[in-house]
Design a protein around this motif. Structure first.
Motif, PDB file in Angstrom:
ATOM      1  N   MET A 185       0.286  -7.688 -32.707  1.00 32.68           N
ATOM      2  CA  MET A 185       0.258  -8.357 -31.407  1.00 32.68           C
ATOM      3  C   MET A 185       1.670  -8.627 -30.896  1.00 32.68           C
ATOM      4  N   LEU A 186       2.550  -9.067 -31.786  1.00 31.73           N
ATOM      5  CA  LEU A 186       3.924  -9.363 -31.384  1.00 31.73           C
ATOM      6  C   LEU A 186       4.663  -8.087 -30.992  1.00 31.73           C
ATOM      7  N   ARG A 187       4.369  -6.998 -31.705  1.00 35.91           N
ATOM      8  CA  ARG A 187       5.000  -5.715 -31.365  1.00 35.91           C
ATOM      9  C   ARG A 187       4.555  -5.250 -29.983  1.00 35.91           C
ATOM     10  N   ALA A 188       3.251  -5.326 -29.711  1.00 32.02           N
ATOM     11  CA  ALA A 188       2.744  -4.919 -28.395  1.00 32.02           C
ATOM     12  C   ALA A 188       3.286  -5.841 -27.304  1.00 32.02           C
ATOM     13  N   SER A 189       3.403  -7.128 -27.624  1.00 33.32           N
ATOM     14  CA  SER A 189       3.936  -8.093 -26.658  1.00 33.32           C
ATOM     15  C   SER A 189       5.356  -7.739 -26.256  1.00 33.32           C
ATOM     16  N   TYR A 190       6.172  -7.393 -27.244  1.00 38.53           N
ATOM     17  CA  TYR A 190       7.567  -7.040 -26.964  1.00 38.53           C
ATOM     18  C   TYR A 190       7.651  -5.842 -26.016  1.00 38.53           C
ATOM     19  N   GLY A 191       6.847  -4.817 -26.267  1.00 40.90           N
ATOM     20  CA  GLY A 191       6.873  -3.627 -25.413  1.00 40.90           C
ATOM     21  C   GLY A 191       6.474  -3.934 -23.980  1.00 40.90           C
ATOM     22  N   LEU A 192       5.412  -4.721 -23.814  1.00 38.50           N
ATOM     23  CA  LEU A 192       4.949  -5.048 -22.457  1.00 38.50           C
ATOM     24  C   LEU A 192       5.964  -5.913 -21.719  1.00 38.50           C
ATOM     25  N   LEU A 193       6.508  -6.915 -22.396  1.00 43.78           N
ATOM     26  CA  LEU A 193       7.472  -7.808 -21.748  1.00 43.78           C
ATOM     27  C   LEU A 193       8.756  -7.065 -21.390  1.00 43.78           C
ATOM     28  N   LYS A 194       9.173  -6.154 -22.267  1.00 41.47           N
ATOM     29  CA  LYS A 194      10.401  -5.401 -22.000  1.00 41.47           C
ATOM     30  C   LYS A 194      10.215  -4.480 -20.800  1.00 41.47           C
ATOM     31  N   ASP A 195       9.119  -3.718 -20.773  1.00 47.13           N
ATOM     32  CA  ASP A 195       8.914  -2.753 -19.697  1.00 47.13           C
ATOM     33  C   ASP A 195       8.688  -3.443 -18.350  1.00 47.13           C
ATOM     34  N   SER A 196       7.876  -4.493 -18.340  1.00 45.55           N
ATOM     35  CA  SER A 196       7.632  -5.193 -17.075  1.00 45.55           C
ATOM     36  C   SER A 196       8.862  -5.987 -16.654  1.00 45.55           C
ATOM     37  N   GLY A 197       9.624  -6.472 -17.633  1.00 46.01           N
ATOM     38  CA  GLY A 197      10.858  -7.192 -17.307  1.00 46.01           C
ATOM     39  C   GLY A 197      11.869  -6.311 -16.611  1.00 46.01           C
ATOM     40  N   ARG A 198      11.946  -5.044 -16.988  1.00 46.44           N
ATOM     41  CA  ARG A 198      12.853  -4.104 -16.323  1.00 46.44           C
ATOM     42  C   ARG A 198      12.531  -4.015 -14.837  1.00 46.44           C
ATOM     43  N   VAL A 199      11.248  -4.001 -14.520  1.00 42.08           N
ATOM     44  CA  VAL A 199      10.841  -3.882 -13.119  1.00 42.08           C
ATOM     45  C   VAL A 199      11.165  -5.169 -12.367  1.00 42.08           C
ATOM     46  N   LEU A 200      10.835  -6.307 -12.955  1.00 34.86           N
ATOM     47  CA  LEU A 200      11.067  -7.582 -12.281  1.00 34.86           C
ATOM     48  C   LEU A 200      12.552  -7.878 -12.101  1.00 34.86           C
ATOM     49  N   GLU A 202      14.621  -5.588 -11.499  1.00 33.91           N
ATOM     50  CA  GLU A 202      15.043  -4.505 -10.611  1.00 33.91           C
ATOM     51  C   GLU A 202      16.106  -3.622 -11.271  1.00 33.91           C
ATOM     52  N   MET A 203      15.901  -3.347 -12.556  1.00 36.60           N
ATOM     53  CA  MET A 203      16.746  -2.388 -13.261  1.00 36.60           C
ATOM     54  C   MET A 203      16.277  -0.979 -12.905  1.00 36.60           C
ATOM     55  N   SER A 209      18.797   7.627 -14.866  1.00 43.27           N
ATOM     56  CA  SER A 209      20.160   7.146 -15.049  1.00 43.27           C
ATOM     57  C   SER A 209      20.802   7.006 -13.680  1.00 43.27           C
ATOM     58  N   ALA A 210      21.154   5.774 -13.319  1.00 45.31           N
ATOM     59  CA  ALA A 210      21.788   5.540 -12.024  1.00 45.31           C
ATOM     60  C   ALA A 210      23.107   6.307 -11.925  1.00 45.31           C
ATOM     61  N   GLU A 211      23.825   6.400 -13.044  1.00 44.40           N
ATOM     62  CA  GLU A 211      25.092   7.137 -13.046  1.00 44.40           C
ATOM     63  C   GLU A 211      24.859   8.624 -12.758  1.00 44.40           C
ATOM     64  N   GLU A 212      23.836   9.190 -13.375  1.00 42.31           N
ATOM     65  CA  GLU A 212      23.532  10.607 -13.147  1.00 42.31           C
ATOM     66  C   GLU A 212      23.119  10.857 -11.701  1.00 42.31           C
ATOM     67  N   ILE A 213      22.342   9.949 -11.146  1.00 41.58           N
ATOM     68  CA  ILE A 213      21.919  10.093  -9.752  1.00 41.58           C
ATOM     69  C   ILE A 213      23.127  10.027  -8.830  1.00 41.58           C
ATOM     70  N   GLY A 214      24.021   9.067  -9.073  1.00 35.85           N
ATOM     71  CA  GLY A 214      25.228   8.950  -8.256  1.00 35.85           C
ATOM     72  C   GLY A 214      26.097  10.187  -8.326  1.00 35.85           C
TER      73      GLY A 214
END
Length: 296
Positions: A185-200, A202-203, A209-214
């Motif tokens: 449960m803790l492992r799944a929690s970490y994955g969900l929080l990390k991925d959704s945190g990136r969106v919130l 605004e990463m 890769s922002a550098e590659e796009i630039g």
């Protein structure tokens, strides 16, 4: 896959989970099994996660209106955050109780644990199969899938604990299985929080890769400079980009913008772009000389 198809699969899984959860709570109380009760608690979070995902899919499908210029596409991200937080809290509670039962283990009815766990494996296999065919790129769907998959592994661990109790009488296998459940449960929690945190936060999306796009934008023959570049993700499959692009004087800004938008679409699959394209300014000395020459 359409939101309707995702919703249908989530609804089917929700019905299975709720039906079995009631039976498991009863069996856990009768058998004095923390492993069964922790599985049942996890199934309750499964049901809540699926219900939240269904709500998120419905909200995300609503068109933009009024002040919600993106609609409610972020609802699926909030759903993933809630699912991750719920797994984190519940995992911590199970760890606490499991440690207590390791010190003072109660009598556990091994056969009840084993039979219910095997039934749980079957139910979760069907639910996992349904959600595996849904659109797991959608973060709300992925949150529910992680809940169900974790529950499947948990039932396997509980079945092993039940078999050990039946064959050896070692009742501490029950809280040990609960610790295994909590770790998943803790492992799944970490994955969900990390991925959704990136969106919130605004990463840039993890796959970009922002550098590659630039660098790709700056490599255009007419482009002289790219700055104020921002890449973020509004929701599943909806990355966005904004940038200020300076091009050579005399170049058609509109044509360059269209070419850059096509580049972003074909190479990086970014369709929601806001590009401000301007001509590069010459140095003040050069501009002053041109004004002086024009005044003659």
């Amino acid at each position: 896959m359409s939101a309707h198809a995702n919703g249908r699969r989530l609804g089917f899984a929700l019905g299975l989970i709720l039906s079995f959860m009631v039976a498991e709570v009863t069996a856990g109380i009768v058998a004095h099994s923390l492993a069964l009760l922790s599985d049942a608690a996890h199934m309750l979070t499964d049901a809540g996660a699926i219900g939240l995902s269904l709500l998120a899919l419905w909200l995300a499908a609503r068109p933009p209106s009024g002040s919600m210029t993106y609609g409610l596409r972020r609802a699926e991200i909030l759903s993933a955050q809630a699912n991750g937080a719920l797994l984190l809290v519940l995992g911590g509670l199970i760890v606490y109780e499991a440690i207590h039962r390791l010190v003072s283990p109660p009598d556990v009815q091994g056969w009840t644990v084993l039979i219910v766990a095997i039934a749980g494996i079957v139910v979760n296999l069907v639910a996992t199969w349904q959600l595996a065919k849904a659109d797991r790129e959608n973060m709300a769907v992925e949150g529910s899938f992680q809940h169900i998959l974790t529950d499947l592994y948990a039932f396997i661990g509980t079945a092993i604990a039940g078999a050990i109790i039946v064959t050896t009488g070692y009742v501490r296998a029950d809280p040990i299985a609960s610790l295994f459940v909590a770790a998943l449960m803790l492992r799944a929690s970490y994955g969900l929080l990390k991925d959704s945190g990136r969106v919130l936060l605004e990463m840039a999306p993890a796959r970009m890769s922002a550098e590659e796009i630039g660098q790709a934008l700056a490599a255009h023959s007419a482009v002289r400079d790219v700055h104020d570049l921002h890449v973020w993700e509004i929701g599943t499959d909806l990355p966005a980009l904004s940038a200020h692009v300076l091009v050579s004087r005399g170049v058609d800004c509109h044509a360059v913008r269209l070419e850059l938008e096509q580049l972003l679409h074909e190479r990086f699959e970014i369709e929601h772009t806001t590009l401000q394209v301007d001509h590069v300014r010459e140095s003040p000395l050069v501009e002053l000389r041109k004004l002086s020459d024009s005044g003659r």
